[in-house]
Design a protein around this motif. Structure first.
Motif, PDB file in Angstrom:
ATOM      1  N   MET A   1     -22.353   9.624 -18.059  1.00 30.77           N
ATOM      2  CA  MET A   1     -21.418   8.626 -17.632  1.00 30.77           C
ATOM      3  C   MET A   1     -20.035   9.057 -18.189  1.00 30.77           C
ATOM      4  SD  MET A   1     -21.276   4.503 -18.534  1.00 30.77           S
ATOM      5  CE  MET A   1     -22.819   4.298 -17.715  1.00 30.77           C
ATOM      6  N   ARG A   2     -19.195   8.705 -17.512  1.00 29.86           N
ATOM      7  CA  ARG A   2     -17.704   9.154 -17.518  1.00 29.86           C
ATOM      8  C   ARG A   2     -16.965   7.616 -17.556  1.00 29.86           C
ATOM      9  NH1 ARG A   2     -15.981  14.391 -16.530  1.00 29.86           N
ATOM     10  NH2 ARG A   2     -13.714  13.667 -16.061  1.00 29.86           N
ATOM     11  N   ALA A   3     -15.841   7.579 -18.325  1.00 25.61           N
ATOM     12  CA  ALA A   3     -15.118   6.501 -18.345  1.00 25.61           C
ATOM     13  C   ALA A   3     -13.633   6.889 -18.759  1.00 25.61           C
ATOM     14  CB  ALA A   3     -15.729   5.424 -19.331  1.00 25.61           C
ATOM     15  N   ALA A   4     -12.779   6.167 -18.230  1.00 27.37           N
ATOM     16  CA  ALA A   4     -11.380   6.368 -18.716  1.00 27.37           C
ATOM     17  C   ALA A   4     -10.963   5.551 -19.657  1.00 27.37           C
ATOM     18  CB  ALA A   4     -10.310   6.377 -17.303  1.00 27.37           C
ATOM     19  N   LEU A   5     -10.019   6.005 -20.651  1.00 28.40           N
ATOM     20  CA  LEU A   5      -9.628   5.027 -21.600  1.00 28.40           C
ATOM     21  C   LEU A   5      -8.278   4.735 -21.185  1.00 28.40           C
ATOM     22  CD1 LEU A   5      -9.388   3.818 -24.612  1.00 28.40           C
ATOM     23  CD2 LEU A   5      -8.455   6.023 -25.470  1.00 28.40           C
ATOM     24  N   PHE A   6      -7.930   3.376 -21.245  1.00 27.02           N
ATOM     25  CA  PHE A   6      -6.547   2.845 -21.137  1.00 27.02           C
ATOM     26  C   PHE A   6      -6.210   2.248 -22.517  1.00 27.02           C
ATOM     27  CE2 PHE A   6      -4.049  -1.348 -19.784  1.00 27.02           C
ATOM     28  CZ  PHE A   6      -2.795  -0.563 -19.869  1.00 27.02           C
ATOM     29  N   VAL A   7      -5.493   3.137 -23.326  1.00 26.45           N
ATOM     30  CA  VAL A   7      -5.079   2.714 -24.877  1.00 26.45           C
ATOM     31  C   VAL A   7      -4.121   1.429 -24.983  1.00 26.45           C
ATOM     32  CG1 VAL A   7      -3.363   4.301 -24.919  1.00 26.45           C
ATOM     33  CG2 VAL A   7      -5.018   3.980 -26.899  1.00 26.45           C
ATOM     34  N   THR A   8      -3.265   1.189 -23.693  1.00 20.44           N
ATOM     35  CA  THR A   8      -2.339   0.229 -23.894  1.00 20.44           C
ATOM     36  C   THR A   8      -1.233   0.789 -24.886  1.00 20.44           C
ATOM     37  OG1 THR A   8      -2.794  -1.098 -25.981  1.00 20.44           O
ATOM     38  CG2 THR A   8      -4.198  -1.443 -23.885  1.00 20.44           C
ATOM     39  N   CYS A   9      -0.014   0.429 -24.193  1.00 22.73           N
ATOM     40  CA  CYS A   9       1.280   0.860 -25.117  1.00 22.73           C
ATOM     41  C   CYS A   9       1.389   0.189 -26.447  1.00 22.73           C
ATOM     42  CB  CYS A   9       2.706   0.439 -24.278  1.00 22.73           C
ATOM     43  SG  CYS A   9       2.515  -1.381 -23.901  1.00 22.73           S
ATOM     44  N   VAL A  10       0.953  -0.804 -26.888  1.00 24.74           N
ATOM     45  CA  VAL A  10       0.988  -1.438 -28.431  1.00 24.74           C
ATOM     46  C   VAL A  10       0.226  -0.232 -29.065  1.00 24.74           C
ATOM     47  CG1 VAL A  10       0.318  -3.213 -29.980  1.00 24.74           C
ATOM     48  CG2 VAL A  10       1.299  -3.598 -28.022  1.00 24.74           C
ATOM     49  N   ASN A  11      -1.101   0.163 -28.731  1.00 23.94           N
ATOM     50  CA  ASN A  11      -2.135   0.813 -29.485  1.00 23.94           C
ATOM     51  C   ASN A  11      -1.419   2.574 -29.482  1.00 23.94           C
ATOM     52  OD1 ASN A  11      -3.979  -0.972 -30.321  1.00 23.94           O
ATOM     53  ND2 ASN A  11      -4.927  -0.914 -28.293  1.00 23.94           N
ATOM     54  N   ASP A  12      -0.917   2.728 -28.618  1.00 28.94           N
ATOM     55  CA  ASP A  12      -0.211   4.099 -28.362  1.00 28.94           C
ATOM     56  C   ASP A  12       0.575   4.203 -29.336  1.00 28.94           C
ATOM     57  OD1 ASP A  12       0.054   6.911 -27.349  1.00 28.94           O
ATOM     58  OD2 ASP A  12       1.717   5.992 -26.318  1.00 28.94           O
ATOM     59  N   ALA A  13       1.645   3.329 -29.598  1.00 30.86           N
ATOM     60  CA  ALA A  13       2.941   3.600 -30.200  1.00 30.86           C
ATOM     61  C   ALA A  13       2.757   2.912 -31.638  1.00 30.86           C
ATOM     62  CB  ALA A  13       4.101   2.490 -29.717  1.00 30.86           C
ATOM     63  N   LEU A  14       1.986   1.979 -32.083  1.00 29.80           N
ATOM     64  CA  LEU A  14       1.698   1.605 -33.252  1.00 29.80           C
ATOM     65  C   LEU A  14       0.228   1.802 -33.844  1.00 29.80           C
ATOM     66  CD1 LEU A  14       3.497  -1.901 -32.851  1.00 29.80           C
ATOM     67  CD2 LEU A  14       4.645   0.247 -33.609  1.00 29.80           C
ATOM     68  N   TYR A  15      -0.839   1.678 -32.991  1.00 30.10           N
ATOM     69  CA  TYR A  15      -2.087   1.532 -33.678  1.00 30.10           C
ATOM     70  C   TYR A  15      -2.973   2.823 -33.047  1.00 30.10           C
ATOM     71  CZ  TYR A  15      -0.770  -2.907 -35.354  1.00 30.10           C
ATOM     72  OH  TYR A  15      -0.329  -3.866 -35.962  1.00 30.10           O
ATOM     73  N   PRO A  16      -2.473   3.966 -32.959  1.00 29.50           N
ATOM     74  CA  PRO A  16      -3.187   5.078 -32.591  1.00 29.50           C
ATOM     75  C   PRO A  16      -4.735   5.362 -33.072  1.00 29.50           C
ATOM     76  CG  PRO A  16      -1.631   6.082 -34.001  1.00 29.50           C
ATOM     77  CD  PRO A  16      -1.334   4.602 -33.828  1.00 29.50           C
ATOM     78  N   ARG A  17      -4.772   4.731 -34.426  1.00 32.68           N
ATOM     79  CA  ARG A  17      -6.400   5.201 -34.912  1.00 32.68           C
ATOM     80  C   ARG A  17      -7.327   4.138 -33.910  1.00 32.68           C
ATOM     81  NH1 ARG A  17      -7.349   5.926 -40.308  1.00 32.68           N
ATOM     82  NH2 ARG A  17      -8.883   4.314 -40.296  1.00 32.68           N
ATOM     83  N   THR A  18      -6.786   3.249 -33.493  1.00 35.31           N
ATOM     84  CA  THR A  18      -7.480   2.290 -32.498  1.00 35.31           C
ATOM     85  C   THR A  18      -8.123   3.111 -31.303  1.00 35.31           C
ATOM     86  OG1 THR A  18      -6.812   0.177 -33.219  1.00 35.31           O
ATOM     87  CG2 THR A  18      -7.774   0.507 -31.176  1.00 35.31           C
ATOM     88  N   GLY A  19      -6.988   3.937 -30.792  1.00 35.44           N
ATOM     89  CA  GLY A  19      -7.671   4.808 -29.568  1.00 35.44           C
ATOM     90  C   GLY A  19      -8.357   5.750 -29.778  1.00 35.44           C
TER      91      GLY A  19
END
Length: 251
Positions: A1-19
């Protein structure tokens, strides 16, 4: 199965560990994860502030970035709710007002393909035990968007309950808003701070070591309150707990 990750701008900028945690978790469960580089903000901040028209280009950009992906997974109930609940309305109004032909179609095509992380794990993959290990006492804060707009119900708690070593304690007044509410916290700082103080006090009273949730925006708000109070309780996104294993602990 394939899925795309929408990490969101808050996570990208401040919480990359979540992504990183989401990718690690999904890959461990056999999912091949794509990350469309064209993704950006979903447009929720301007929309919530009353700038609906200004959010339309972000709607189109997001829809085009995830075109062709059957599953789009995001570690944010807030952003998932924006796309599923508000995108179709924004698209219809844009076309009715003579802007952006095709915007409604883009919105309506994307909306049903977007899943908040716990929805994807429980409803699509059909798992609650993801093989996680987290030997700590945890209490869970359900964000308003996840609780009310998406109706996540007990999915997050079922996932946490299956984590090896984790002791889950109930949060008093769990369904009460933490006071963040995006731009609500900016426009109504005194009310926001008071609500955050109530939620932080309730969380600290549980005796838990970790306060977790599915939206880092809410957790950022509560973390600020807890730090100013000198409370040992720390905040952590649910994805980071679920990604942690005994053999390879993430946190």
């Amino acid at each position: 199965m394939r899925a795309a990750l929408f990490v969101t701008c808050v996570n990208d900028a401040l919480y990359p560990r979540t992504g990183t945690a989401v990718v690690r978790l999904l890959e461990r469960l056999g999912v091949e994860v794509d990350f469309p580089a064209a993704q950006s903000c979903c447009g929720q901040p301007p929309y919530n502030t009353g700038y609906r028209r200004e959010s339309e280009p972000l709607l189109r950009r997001t829809a085009e970035a995830f075109a062709g992906h059957r599953y789009v997974v995001t570690p944010s109930g807030s952003c998932a709710a924006m796309i599923r609940t508000h995108y179709p309305r924004i698209g219809r109004l844009a076309e009715r007002e003579g802007r952006g032909p095709g915007t409604a179609r883009l919105a309506e095509d994307l909306a049903p393909r977007v899943y908040e992380l716990t929805e994807f794990l429980v409803d699509v993959l059909g798992v609650t035990d993801v093989g996680a290990y987290f030997p700590h006492t945890v209490t869970y804060h359900p964000s308003c968007h996840g609780l009310r707009a998406l109706g996540l119900g007990d999915r997050p708690r079922r996932l946490l309950a299956a984590v090896k070593g984790l002791e889950l304690v109930e949060l008093p007044g769990a369904e009460e808003c933490c006071g963040f509410g995006g731009t609500f916290a900016v426009k109504n700082p005194d009310v926001s701070a008071a609500m955050g103080a109530d939620k932080a006090a309730a969380a600290a009273a549980t005796g838990a070591q970790v306060l977790c949730g599915g939206d880092n925006s809410c957790l950022a708000h509560l973390d600020g309150v807890l730090r100013r109070r000198g409370t040992a309780l720390r905040t952590l996104h649910l994805a980071e707990i679920l990604a942690s294993t005994e053999e390879d602990p993430l946190v």
